[in-house]
Scaffold this motif. Structure first.
Motif, PDB file in Angstrom:
ATOM      1  N   VAL B  41       0.832  -1.201   0.000  1.00  0.00           N
ATOM      2  CA  VAL B  41       0.000   0.000   0.000  1.00  0.00           C
ATOM      3  C   VAL B  41       0.870   1.256   0.000  1.00  0.00           C
ATOM      4  O   VAL B  41       0.653   2.194  -0.774  1.00  0.00           O
ATOM      5  N   ASP B  42       1.892   1.252   0.850  1.00  0.00           N
ATOM      6  CA  ASP B  42       2.803   2.391   0.901  1.00  0.00           C
ATOM      7  C   ASP B  42       3.396   2.678  -0.473  1.00  0.00           C
ATOM      8  O   ASP B  42       3.430   3.820  -0.940  1.00  0.00           O
ATOM      9  N   ASP B 168      -1.801  11.414   7.574  1.00  0.00           N
ATOM     10  CA  ASP B 168      -2.138  10.037   7.880  1.00  0.00           C
ATOM     11  C   ASP B 168      -3.321   9.609   7.004  1.00  0.00           C
ATOM     12  O   ASP B 168      -4.416  10.126   7.136  1.00  0.00           O
ATOM     13  N   LEU B 169      -3.079   8.702   6.101  1.00  0.00           N
ATOM     14  CA  LEU B 169      -4.157   8.275   5.193  1.00  0.00           C
ATOM     15  C   LEU B 169      -4.782   6.964   5.651  1.00  0.00           C
ATOM     16  O   LEU B 169      -5.255   6.187   4.852  1.00  0.00           O
ATOM     17  N   ALA B 170      -4.709   6.691   6.956  1.00  0.00           N
ATOM     18  CA  ALA B 170      -5.240   5.448   7.516  1.00  0.00           C
ATOM     19  C   ALA B 170      -4.361   4.255   7.142  1.00  0.00           C
ATOM     20  O   ALA B 170      -3.800   3.584   7.996  1.00  0.00           O
ATOM     21  N   VAL B 171      -4.202   3.995   5.819  1.00  0.00           N
ATOM     22  CA  VAL B 171      -3.389   2.844   5.431  1.00  0.00           C
ATOM     23  C   VAL B 171      -1.905   3.176   5.391  1.00  0.00           C
ATOM     24  O   VAL B 171      -1.055   2.312   5.511  1.00  0.00           O
TER      25      VAL B 171
END
Lengths: 235, 340, 420, 367
Positions: B41-42, B168-171
C-alpha cells in the motif's frame, strides 16, 4: 474592377519556378474554372492566392475585393470573404462534423449559423458527432464545402472537389456548386481535371499548361473544340 | 463528443493480447500484496505521487511536442527554473510559498515565450532534429546560467508549515507536500483537459495539431496559439518545479535528471496524446515503485534470491517502454502517422 | 608565474643532465618525452607545477571550489616556509573518468605538471591514478573506496582520505550500541557498494542486525520508495551510505514523511552536503563517521582562512586538499626531485609532522607503504541541536564525539589485497 | 510528388558523391595534418588530443551512416562503441586474450547485438525507434554497472591490466612496439582511421549505400520500387555498430580501459550533436563536427586569459577564468546559433555557403 485579380504571377518552389506570368480575373457572381493537366500549376495558383508558405511568390500581384492579398497574412484572408476548399478536402479527421464547422465559424467575420449548414447539407445532419476521418470521401467533401460556406464568403476557391468521387456524388457536388453560386451569390474559382464538371458548372475557363495561362475560353468553345481539349487537357 | 472521448480513452483498443498482459501483471501484484500488504500500500501510494510528478513535467513536454513538433529538450531546464525561482522568491526575497506557487510558474512561462520567439519559432518547418539540437543548446545555457547565479550547491526552501508534516491516510502516511503536489497536478491535468477539449481555443489548437496549414486557411492565427501553448507548457513545468523544489530542494542537475524519463513517459503514452501522457506517467510511477517489491516478493516465494535485482528501479521505465513499444508501436494512445 | 611548457621542461632536464644530477632514467618510451619531473639546480628556489583535478561540472560540481581553496592555502604556507615556488594548474574532471583522463594527459604532456592530485569519486581516481602510475606521474587522490588501496592500488598513487573500511569499523560499534536493527540505504555505485559491505559487516560483528538493504540510484532525488521500505521493516536505525546532496534529500524526505523517531547513522558524512538544507533536517543525524570536521580541537586558524578564501565554508575536502599539497610538495623538496620514484621513496612510511597534522587534531598520521594509504584518525560526530548550530562566520553543525586512531581501524596490509 | 522525390534523391547523391580521389586524399590529409594543426600554439598547443579526435571521427562517422544516409536516429549509439571497448577490456583483464583476437571479436559482438536489436526495432517510427535505442543503451549501462561476475568493474570500470603488452607509455607518450619497431600511437590510429573510413566510404557509395539514401529520401517510394526497407535498415544499423565498435576498440587503448561513460547516454547524445554540428549531409560532416566540438570543449575549458591582440603586445588582458567555469554556456550558444544559421547543413554546410558567397564576391559576381 474584378472581385479577384491575379496579375502576372510568378511563383515556384525550391526546386524551380512553376508559374510564369499567370493572369486570372474573376468577376463577382461568376463561376470560373482553371483547367490543366496534372502538374500544370493549378494547385500552385490556388496556394499562391491564399498566401500559403509554399510556393514562394516571386512577382506579380493578387487583389481581392480591393485588398492586396500578397500583403495579407494567410489567416487574415478568410475574414476578407475569400475561402479555400483545398485539394484532398483536408477535414480535421479527429474532430467531429460539428467541430469542423464550428471551428471555421469561430474564426469568420460574420459567420452563418451552424444549424443553417445542417439544413443546407442534410447528409451531414445525420452524422454531427462522427469524427471526420470516419466519413466517406463524398461526405468529407460536403463537410469541406460546408466548413467553407459557414464563414459566409464572397468567394470560394474550390480545388478539385470531385477528385476520386463516385459519379453520383460528383453530380451532387455539381448541384451544390450551382446552388451556392446561383442562390447564395457566392463567386467560385474552380480547379478541375474533370472537364465534365467544369463544363457543367462554370461560365468561363482558363487553360493552364506548364505554368502559363495558354487560353481563356467559353464553355461552348471548350465543349466543341476537341483539339483544344486534347492539346491542353489530354482528353 | 462521445465517439471522440471513447477514442481518447482508448476503450476501443483493448485487445486479447493486452488483456493477457494485464492479467499477468495483476497476478504478480497480487503475489506482492499477499507477501507484504502494508508495504504494498505504501509503495502504491508512493508510486501514485511520483507518477503525478512525472505527469506534471510530461504534460508540458507533450503539449509542445504534439502541437509544435519540437522535441523540447529544454523542458527539464524550465522545470529546474521553476524550482530556482521559488528559491529566489522565498529564501532570498522572503515571500510566502503561495506567492511563489503563482509567480514562479509565470516567470518560467515568460522564459518559455522568450525561447519560442527568439529561437524555436524559426525551426517549426525544419527536421525535428534541428529543434532538438537548439533546445539542447538552450538547456545547456539555462543550466550554466543557473550555476552561475545560484551556485552548484543544492539548495532548499522551508516547506510551509501547513505542508511540512505527514498526512495520515489510515493505510499509510504520506508527506503532506507530496499530497499537495498530487492535488495540484490533478487540477492542472483537469484544467488542461477542459481547455483542450471543451473550449473554442482548445478546438483551434486540436485542429492545428492535425493540420496546421489548413487551420491557417480557416483563419486561425496559429503562430499566436503556438506562443500561448508554449507559455502554457512552460508554466506547467514551472509549477512542477515549484512543487519539486519545495518537497526535495533544487540543484542544477535536476532538469537533466528528469528530462529523459519524461520523454519516456511521453513516448510510452503515445506522442500527441495528452491523455496518454497522464496514463503513462502513472503507469511508470507505479512500475518504478512496485517492480522492486514484486521482484522481492517473488524471490521470497520462489526462493530464488537472484530475482531481487538491486537497483532495478532505475531501469524500470526503460523496460516498460521496450515492452509497450514492442506491443504497441505508437505507444499507448499515440496518433497514427504522428512523428512516425 | 612562468608557465612551464613541455619544451621548457625538456630544457631543464637537459641542463640537469649536464650538471650531472639525477640519472636520467627514461621510461620505456623515454627519449624526448621527459622522464619525469624537474630536479633542483644548485641555485634558486625549487620550481614545482602541481596539477589539480577537481570537478567543476557534473554531479560532483558542488565540491569543486573546495579542492582549489585547500590547495592554494597549502601552497601559501609551503612557499612561506620552504625554498620552493609552486605553480598550480587546475583541470575540470567533469566527474567523467574519460574527461578526467583527457585533462590528465594534457596536464602532463602539454602543461608539464610535475605531479597530480585531486579527484573525488572513485572512478575518476582509479582512471587517472592508473594512467598516472603507468606514465610515471605521482598522484594523490581523495577517493574513499577500499579498492583504491586494494586490488586497484598503483605504485605511484596515494590516497589521503580515510577508507570506507576505517570509517565503517569506527561507527559500526557505535551503531550497534545505539540500536539493534538497521536498514542500509546505499548509493548504487562503487563507493556505495563498498560502503554497504563494510558497514554491514561492522554492524553485524558488533552484535546488531541488518534487517534490509536497498541500492538507490545515484544521483537521485526521490527517496520515497526506500523510505517506505524502511518504515515497513523492523528497523529502528537507518544507515545512510549516500554521498552528497542526495543524503540530505533522503533525510529531509524522511522528516517530511514523519519518520522522525528513527536513528540515523551516516557513513563518511560530509557536513557540507547538508548546508543547503534547513537545520532541522540536518539535526536528525545521530551518528556519523567523518574524515574531518571543522569542530576538531586544535584546528587553529585554518577554518578562518578557508572561510575567508573560499566560496565554501570549511569542510573535509579543504583539509584533504591541503594535506595532499602539503605532503606532495614536502616530499618533493625532501627528495630534491619530483620524479615519481623519488617521491615514492620519500612518502612510503613517512610520518606527517607538518601543519596538516595539527589540522587533523594532532593524532598520528603516516603514509603506509603497503597500500599508500595515509593512515589518520577517524572522527565520530553527531549533529547539534538545530538551535545550537552556528552559521557565522562559517557553519558548524556537527560536534566530534570521539576520535579513533587510524591504526585501530585500518585493514592490515594482508587484507587489502594490494601488493606494493 | 514522385518526380520531385526522385530528383531529390539524385541531388543528394550528387552532394554526397565527390570525385573518386577526393575522399581518399581528404582522409589522408586529415590523418596527416590533424596533429600538427591542433598542436600549434595558437590552437590547442598539445598533440595527444589529436589521437582522440581521430577515434571519435570514426565513431561519429559510423553514426552518420545511420543518421545522414539512412535517416535513422539512434539515441544509443555509444552502446555499440562501448561494447567494443568493454569486450577488449574484459578480454585483456579477465581472460588474458590477446588484443588482436579480442578486437575483431568485440566488433563482431557489437554487430551481432545491433543485428538482433535492429531486427526487433528498425521498422518503428522515427521517435519511437530513437527512444527504443535509448532504452537498450540504458539496459547495457545497467548491466555494466551491475558488474556481473566482477567482469565489468561497475562504476569504477576497468583500468588495471587493460593494456596490450605491445603498447608502451611514459609521461603521456604512447607507442606501439612490435618486433623491434616502434611507432607513435597516433600513426597507428591514423592508419586504422584511413582504412576504416575508406571502407565506410566504399559502403556508402556502393549500391547498398545508394539504396539507403533512397530509403531516407522517400521510404514509401523505395518500398514501392521493391526495396525491402526493413532489411536495409537492419543492415545499416549493423554496419554502423561495427564501425562504432572499431572506434571503441581503439578507445580502449587510448583511454586505458573502459568506464561506464563509454556506455552512457550522454556519450550517445554527444555523438548526435557532433554529427549534426558538422553536417549530416556530407561524408566529411561528422569529421568537421568532431573537430569543432572537441576543439571548442578543450579550448574553452582551458582558456583563462584572453590577451589582445597578441601575447607579445598585450594591449588588453581579459580574465576569463571566472566566466569559463561555465564554458558549457557558450557551447549551448554555439548550438543555438549553428542551428539557427543553417539548420540542415551543420558547420560544414555553413562554411560551404559562406565560402561560395565569398568566392562569388571575389570573382565580382553579384548575388
Amino acid at each position: 474592377m474584378s472581385l479577384l485579380e491575379v496579375r502576372d504571377l510568378d511563383a515556384g518552389y525550391e526546386t524551380g519556378q512553376v508559374l510564369f506570368g499567370v493572369d486570372i480575373d474573376v468577376e463577382r457572381d461568376e463561376v470560373v474554372s482553371l483547367l490543366g493537366r496534372n502538374g500544370a500549376g493549378k494547385t500552385t495558383t490556388m496556394r499562391s492566392i491564399v498566401g500559403a508558405d509554399e510556393p514562394t511568390v516571386r512577382g506579380g500581384s493578387v487583389t481581392f475585393d480591393g485588398h492586396d492579398l500578397l500583403a495579407t497574412k494567410t489567416h487574415d484572408i478568410p475574414r476578407l470573404g475569400l475561402s479555400l476548399v483545398p485539394e484532398a478536402r483536408r477535414c480535421f479527421g479527429d474532430l467531429t462534423v460539428t467541430e469542423n464547422i464550428r471551428l471555421a465559424a469561430n474564426h469568420a467575420e460574420d459567420p452563418r449559423s451552424i444549424e443553417a449548414m445542417f439544413e443546407r447539407f442534410p447528409e451531414l445532419d445525420d452524422m454531427r458527432d462522427r469524427a471526420a476521418k470516419n466519413m466517406s470521401g463524398g461526405e468529407q467533401q460536403m463537410l469541406a464545402i460546408a466548413r467553407s460556406l459557414v464563414t459566409n464568403p464572397q468567394m470560394i476557391l474550390l480545388d478539385e472537389p470531385c477528385e476520386g468521387l463516385a459519379p453520383y456524388i460528383v453530380r451532387r457536388i455539381e448541384d451544390i456548386i450551382q446552388e451556392i453560386s446561383e442562390n447564395e451569390g457566392v463567386t467560385i474559382l474552380l480547379v478541375e481535371q474533370n472537364v465534365a464538371v467544369a463544363l457543367a458548372t462554370a461560365d468561363r475557363h482558363y487553360l493552364i499548361d506548364e505554368g502559363h495561362i495558354v487560353d481563356e475560353v467559353t464553355t461552348e468553345r471548350l465543349r466543341e473544340d476537341e483539339e483544344l481539349r486534347q492539346r491542353y487537357l489530354g482528353v | 463528443m462521445s465517439t471522440s472521448s471513447s477514442r481518447t480513452l482508448g476503450l476501443d483498443r483493448l485487445s486479447a493480447g493486452g488483456a493477457a498482459v494485464w492479467g499477468a501483471i495483476a497476478l504478480l501484484l497480487l503475489v506482492a500484496l499477499a507477501v507484504e500488504p502494508g508495504l504494498f500500500v505504501d509503495q502504491f501510494v508512493g508510486g501514485l505521487v511520483y507518477g503525478m510528478t512525472l505527469v506534471l513535467i510530461a504534460l508540458g513536454l507533450s503539449i509542445i511536442l504534439g502541437l509544435l513538433g519540437i522535441v523540447n529538450f529544454a523542458h527539464g531546464a524550465l522545470f529546474m527554473l521553476g524550482a530556482y525561482f521559488t528559491y529566489q522568491l522565498m529564501a532570498l526575497w522572503g515571500l510566502p510559498f503561495w506567492v511563489a506557487l503563482v509567480v514562479a510558474p509565470l516567470l518560467v512561462g515568460l522564459v518559455g515565450v522568450l525561447m519560442e520567439r527568439l529561437v524555436l519559432q524559426w525551426l517549426y518547418d525544419e527536421p525535428p532534429l534541428a529543434g532538438l539540437l537548439a533546445a539542447f543548446g538552450i538547456a545547456l545555457m539555462i543550466q550554466e546560467a543557473t550555476r552561475a547565479i545560484w551556485g552548484d550547491t543544492p539548495l532548499s526552501v522551508a516547506t510551509p508549515a501547513v505542508l511540512a508534516q505527514s498526512a495520515d491516510l489510515a493505510v499509510t502516511t504520506v508527506a503532506r507536500i507530496r499530497l499537495f503536489s498530487v492535488v495540484v497536478a490533478a487540477l492542472v491535468v483537469l484544467g488542461v483537459y477542459l481547455l483542450i477539449e471543451r473550449t473554442d481555443f482548445g478546438l483551434s489548437v486540436r485542429a492545428g495539431v492535425q493540420d496546421r496549414e489548413m487551420a491557417g486557411f480557416l483563419g486561425i492565427d496559429m503562430p499566436r496559439r503556438f506562443v500561448l501553448m508554449f507559455f502554457l507548457g512552460a508554466v506547467i513545468a514551472g509549477i512542477g518545479g515549484v512543487l519539486q523544489g519545495t518537497a526535495v530542494g533544487m540543484s542544477p542537475t535536476m532538469g537533466q535528471q528528469y528530462i529523459i524519463i519524461t520523454f519516456v513517459v511521453v513516448v510510452v503514452g503515445g506522442i500527441g496524446s495528452l491523455f496518454g501522457s497522464v496514463v503513462a506517467g502513472l503507469l511508470i510511477g507505479e512500475a518504478v515503485f512496485l517492480t522492486p517489491l514484486v521482484l522481492r516478493s517473488l524471490a521470497d516465494v520462489t526462493g530464488v534470491g537472484a530475482l531481487a535485482v538491486p537497483g532495478i528501479g532505475g531501469l524500470v521505465p526503460y523496460l516498460v517502454m521496450i515492452l509497450v513499444l514492442l506491443v504497441r508501436p505508437r505507444g499507448l494512445y499515440g496518433q497514427e502517422g504522428f512523428m512516425e | 608565474m612562468p608557465k612551464i611548457t613541455r619544451r621548457r621542461a625538456l630544457e631543464g632536464l637537459g641542463a640537469a643532465g649536464i650538471a650531472g644530477l639525477a640519472g636520467c632514467s627514461s621510461g620505456p618510451g623515454g627519449e624526448g618525452s621527459g622522464s619525469g619531473g624537474t630536479t633542483t639546480g644548485s641555485t634558486g628556489p625549487m620550481e614545482i607545477t602541481l596539477g589539480l583535478f577537481t570537478p567543476n561540472s557534473g554531479a560532483f560540481a558542488p565540491w569543486g571550489p573546495s579542492l582549489e581553496t585547500g590547495t592554494r592555502l597549502a601552497i601559501q604556507d609551503l612557499e612561506n616556509e620552504l625554498d620552493v615556488s609552486v605553480g598550480l594548474e587546475v583541470y575540470d574532471t567533469k566527474t567523467d573518468p574519460s574527461g578526467a583522463l583527457d585533462a590528465m594527459k594534457r596536464a602532463v604532456t602539454a602543461d608539464g605538471i610535475d605531479f597530480a592530485q585531486g579527484g573525488i569519486n572513485s572512478s575518476v581516481c582509479t582512471k587517472i591514478g592508473t594512467w598516472a602510475s603507468d606514465n610515471n606521474v605521482s598522484y594523490i587522490g581523495q577517493g574513499a573506496s577500499d579498492s583504491l588501496r586494494g586490488e586497484a592500488c598503483q605504485p605511484f598513487m596515494y590516497m589521503v582520505y580515510q577508507t570506507n573500511h576505517m570509517m565503517a569499523t569506527t561507527i559500526g560499534r557505535e551503531m550497534a550500541d545505539t540500536t539493534d536493527n538497521w536498514y542500509v540505504l546505499y548509493a548504487d555505485y562503487v563507493w556505495g557498494h563498498n560502503a554497504e559491505q563494510v558497514v554491514t559487516s561492522a554492524v553485524e560483528e558488533n552484535g546488531a542486525t541488518v534487517v534490509g538493504k536497498d541500492a538507490t540510484p545515484f544521483p537521485n532525488d526521490d527517496y520515497t520508495q526506500y523510505i517506505n521500505n524502511v518504515a515497513n521493516s523492523d528497523a529502528d536505525g537507518v544507515a545512510l551510505l549516500i554521498p552528497g546532496p542526495d543524503a540530505s534529500r533522503a533525510v529531509k524526505q524522511m522528516r517530511n514523511q514523519g519518520l522522525t523517531d528513527i536513528t540515523i547513522g551516516a557513513q563518511m558524512l560530509e557536513d557540507m552536503v547538508f548546508w543547503g538544507l534547513d537545520h532541522e533536517a540536518a539535526a536528525m543525524v545521530d551518528i556519523a563517521s567523518m574524515g574531518w570536521v571543522n569542530t576538531i580541537d586544535g584546528v587553529g586558524d585554518f577554518n578562518d582562512r578557508v572561510a575567508e578564501a573560499g566560496e565554501l565554508d570549511p569542510f573535509v575536502r579543504h583539509a584533504k586538499s591541503y594535506t595532499s599539497a602539503d605532503q606532495h610538495v614536502r616530499a618533493a623538496v625532501r627528495a630534491g626531485s619530483t620524479r615519481a620514484e623519488d617521491i615514492r621513496e620519500e612518502l612510503e612510511g613517512h610520518e606527517v609532522q607538518s601543519a596538516a597534522k595539527d589540522i587533523h587534531g594532532g593524532g598520528e598520521m603516516y603514509w603506509r607503504a603497503c597500500d599508500h594509504e595515509l593512515v589518520s584518525p577517524v572522527f565520530s560526530a553527531t549533529a547539534r541541536e538545530a538551535s545550537a548550530m552556528q552559521d557565522d562566520p562559517y557553519k558548524q553543525w556537527f560536534d566530534v564525539t570521539d576520535t579513533t586512531p587510524g591504526d585501530d581501524v585500518v585493514r592490515s596490509c594482508e587484507e587489502t589485497g594490494c601488493t606494493l | 510528388m514522385s518526380r520531385d522525390a526522385t530528383a531529390g534523391v539524385l541531388e543528394r547523391l550528387g552532394a554526397v558523391e565527390l570525385g573518386v580521389w577526393q575522399v581518399p586524399l581528404g582522409l589522408l590529409a586529415v590523418a596527416v595534418l590533424l596533429r600538427p594543426v591542433v598542436s600549434h600554439d595558437l590552437m590547442l598547443g598539445y598533440p595527444q588530443v589529436a589521437t582522440s579526435f581521430l577515434i571519435w571521427m570514426i565513431i561519429v562517422a559510423s553514426f552518420n551512416l545511420l543518421m545522414g544516409y539512412t535517416g535513422l536516429i539512434s539515441f544509443g549509439h555509444a552502446m555499440f562503441m562501448g561494447i567494443g571497448t568493454y569486450s577488449v577490456a574484459i578480454a585483456l583483464s579477465s581472460f588474458a586474450v590477446p588484443f588482436l583476437v579480442a578486437a575483431p571479436l568485440g566488433i563482431l559482438l557489437s554487430a551481432g547485438v545491433a543485428y538482433l536489436v535492429g531486427r526487433l526495432i528498425a521498422h518503428k517510427g522515427e521517435i519511437y525507434f530513437a527512444m527504443l535505442t535509448l532504452a537498450f543503451a540504458k539496459s547495457a549501462h545497467f548491466v555494466a554497472n551491475y558488474n556481473p561476475g566482477g567482469l565489468t568493474g561497475g562504476t569504477t570500470g576497468l583500468a588495471d591490466g587493460t593494456m596490450p603488452a605491445w603498447i608502451e607509455t611514459s609521461r603521456g607518450f604512447t607507442y606501439v612496439a612490435l618486433g623491434g619497431f616502434r611507432i607513435d600511437w597516433y600513426w597507428a590510429v591514423a592508419a586504422v582511421f584511413v582504412v576504416g573510413m575508406l571502407l565506410l566510404w566504399q559502403l556508402v557509395r556502393s549500391p547498398f549505400g545508394r539504396t539507403l539514401v533512397a530509403v531516407r529520401e522517400n521510404e514509401a517510394l523505395a518500398r514501392a520500387m521493391g526495396v525491402d526497407v526493413r532489411r536495409y535498415k537492419v543492415w545499416a544499423f549493423t554496419f554502423a555498430a561495427a564501425f562504432a565498435a572499431l572506434g571503441g576498440v581503439l578507445l580502449e587503448i587510448n583511454n586505458q580501459g573502459a568506464t561506464l561513460s563509454e556506455l552512457s547516454i550522454v556519450t550517445s547524445g554527444n555523438i548526435i550533436i557532433m554529427a549534426v554540428l558538422g553536417g549530416a549531409n556530407y561524408f566529411f560532416g561528422p569529421l568537421a563536427g568532431v573537430f569543432v566540438w572537441m576543439f571548442v570543449e578543450e579550448y574553452l575549458a582551458d582558456f583563462h586569459t584572453l590577451v589582445l591582440p597578441l601575447t607579445e603586445v598585450p594591449l588588453a588582458r581579459i580574465e576569463l577564468a571566472g566566466v569559463l567555469v561555465y564554458w558549457q554556456f557558450f557551447l549551448g550558444l554555439l548550438f543555438v546559433v549553428a542551428v539557427l544559421v543553417s539548420p540542415r547543413e551543420g558547420i560544414l554546410g555553413l562554411l560551404k555557403t559562406v565560402l561560395g558567397r565569398l568566392s562569388a564576391r571575389i570573382r565580382g559576381e553579384s548575388e
